[in-house]
Enzyme design. Structure first.
Site, short mmCIF file in Angstrom:
data_model
loop_
_atom_site.label_atom_id
_atom_site.label_comp_id
_atom_site.label_asym_id
_atom_site.label_seq_id
_atom_site.Cartn_x
_atom_site.Cartn_y
_atom_site.Cartn_z
N ASP A 3 -6.75 -6.65 -6.11
CA ASP A 3 -6.30 -7.43 -4.95
C ASP A 3 -7.37 -8.45 -4.53
O ASP A 3 -7.99 -8.33 -3.47
CB ASP A 3 -5.99 -6.47 -3.78
N ALA A 28 -16.58 -7.83 -9.17
CA ALA A 28 -15.50 -7.20 -9.93
C ALA A 28 -15.43 -7.73 -11.37
O ALA A 28 -15.18 -6.96 -12.30
CB ALA A 28 -14.17 -7.42 -9.22
N ARG A 37 0.84 -1.20 0.00
CA ARG A 37 0.00 0.00 0.00
C ARG A 37 0.87 1.24 0.00
O ARG A 37 0.58 2.23 -0.68
CB ARG A 37 -0.93 -0.01 1.23
N ASP A 49 -16.40 -3.58 -4.16
CA ASP A 49 -16.36 -4.77 -3.31
C ASP A 49 -17.74 -5.44 -3.37
O ASP A 49 -18.74 -4.79 -3.65
CB ASP A 49 -16.01 -4.41 -1.86
N SER A 50 -17.74 -6.73 -3.09
CA SER A 50 -19.01 -7.47 -3.12
C SER A 50 -19.76 -7.34 -1.80
O SER A 50 -20.82 -7.92 -1.64
CB SER A 50 -18.76 -8.94 -3.45
N CYS A 82 -2.87 -13.79 -3.69
CA CYS A 82 -2.51 -14.29 -2.35
C CYS A 82 -2.69 -15.80 -2.28
O CYS A 82 -2.77 -16.37 -1.20
CB CYS A 82 -3.31 -13.58 -1.27
N PHE A 140 -11.73 -4.92 -5.25
CA PHE A 140 -11.62 -5.73 -4.03
C PHE A 140 -11.14 -4.83 -2.89
O PHE A 140 -10.09 -5.05 -2.28
CB PHE A 140 -10.67 -6.92 -4.24
#
Ligand code: SAH
Length: 403
Positions: free
Chosen positions: A307, A287, A216, A256-257, A347, A234
């Site tokens: 992300d 997204a 970040r 975002d969801s 990730c 995200f």
């Protein structure tokens, strides 16, 4: 009290190499036999096929990884001093990083890579959040909570063992306050001088994605953000958005969801005194679908952050995960204005940096765009990776310039 081993694991012939090289996992496929019926969670001696003593591990017959090594030293007693020393070595590593006073939330113990398999401890101001990922740690957690209380005098210790990997160990998901006081509903921590609210009992992971802190800071520099239209996909609670705003982004579109998380993201921007820019948006959307809509409408951005959550949970998932990464990334590249930047992450531990780079290459070809890697990124230094345990390198990212 010194814990004694109650049995031993004898490895198949030729399978001792990883252990000799201090890899901490003993896979079920490498085991020839288990001697003296050790109980779940007990300590065991690990022996090569020829009888050589290799290590002391804790045992879980239910796991695909029945042994995790605590010590490679036959003379090392496994007692409270052992655990205390491992913890203190981990703490000293974080002190050496000199994160404070600008940062008050960070990982104190990173499991195997700190010689403490299955144990994660994160500091959030004066609270500790603990994850017990294995049976061996779960069995010893009361002792560990006591030790953590003595060594760090936290205001409270919260257990966040509500993680799926526990099922692989035959353990249920658990969460709750284990020592001291309950944390406030939202605790305000500092990260590189920025303020973030976190819910230690309900947030993802232990509250925040602490592993992205350094990324970040890198991506959130004015040279990538000032005067730029930013798409933050995200968004979670606005980690990247707060940095983007501080660095002078002209507009930030957060996606975002979860509507609740978007509200928290917006709140974190306000908390840092960032006025809403006219072009700011908080979009509760998928997204993948949103990127397609933007492609169809020709919408573009200067800087895009991608992300996503973990896509690959087992080896069988890797191919599907790569298709997901490719889909997101080729669309994101198309949406990046020429000369703009794309910060893209994975990730999934099972997707290596090499593989992820190949996926990005494929995405660029499909998008018909040239792209250059400016920076390769990983997890922050408070999430170290033991050289003997490359499996702990799960977060990877690339900051691309898209032409
Ligand atoms: N970048 C964040 C962390 C992102 S975590 C930070 O620095 O703090 C991943 C986020 O993706 C979660 O908030 C989750 O709610 C969201 N998410 C998961 N699937 C999604 C989807 N299909 N579309 C949009 N958001 C999604």
């Amino acid at each position: 009290m010194t814990e004694q081993t109650t049995g031993s694991i004898v490895l198949k012939k030729g399978r001792e190499k990883p252990l000799v090289n201090r890899h901490p996992w003993i896979f079920s496929g490498a085991i020839q036999r288990v001697v003296s019926r050790p109980g779940p969670g007990d300590l065991v001696d690990v022996q090569a096929a020829n009888g050589d003593w290799l290590a002391c591990a804790y045992y879980n017959p239910q796991s695909q990884i029945p042994g995790r090594v605590l010590s490679w030293n036959a003379d090392q007693p496994i007692d409270e001093t052992f655990w205390q020393q491992r913890l203190q070595t981990a703490f000293a590593g974080r002190d050496a990083l000199q994160l404070g006073p600008q940062t008050s939330a960070y990982r104190l113990v990173n499991a195997e890579s700190d010689g403490l398999p299955g144990l994660v401890v994160d500091q959030y101001n004066d609270f500790l959040v603990v994850q017990c990922l294995t049976l061996g740690i779960d069995r010893r957690k009361e002792m560990l909570f006591d030790l953590l209380t003595t060594l760090r005098t936290p205001a409270g210790i919260i257990e966040r063992s509500d993680v799926e990997v526990r099922h692989k160990e035959g353990l249920p998901e658990l969460a709750g306050v284990r020592r001291g006081q309950a944390p406030p509903n939202r605790i305000t921590i500092l990260e590189n001088g920025h303020r973030f609210q976190a819910s230690l009992l309900e947030g993802h992971k232990t509250g925040l994605y602490l592993d992205q802190r350094e990324n970040r800071a890198l991506v959130g520099q004015p040279r990538f953000m000032a005067g730029r239209e930013v798409l933050n996909l995200f968004a979670y609670t606005g980690g990247f958005a707060v940095y983007a705003a501080a660095a002078g982004a002209s507009a930030i579109v957060n996606v975002d969801s979860s509507a609740d998380l978007l509200a928290q993201a917006q709140h974190n921007l306000v908390l840092n005194g960032h006025n809403t820019r006219p072009g700011d948006e908080y979009l509760n959307a998928d997204a993948f679908q949103l990127l397609r809509r933007y492609r169809d409408s020709g919408r573009q951005f200067d800087t895009i952050i991608l992300d996503p959550p973990k896509f690959a949970h087992s080896k069988g998932d890797v191919e599907r995960a790569c298709r997901g990464y490719k889909d997101l990334n080729w669309l994101a590249m198309r949406l990046t204005r020429p000369g703009g930047h794309l910060a893209t992450f994975s990730c999934s531990g099972l997707v290596s940096a090499d593989l992820f780079q190949k996926v990005l290459f494929g995405a660029a070809i499909d998008a018909g765009r040239d792209a250059q890697i400016l920076y390769q990124m990983g997890q922050a230094a408070d999430h170290p990776i033991a050289l003997t345990f490359p499996e702990s390198a799960y977060l990877k990212g690339f900051l691309l310039r898209v032409l």
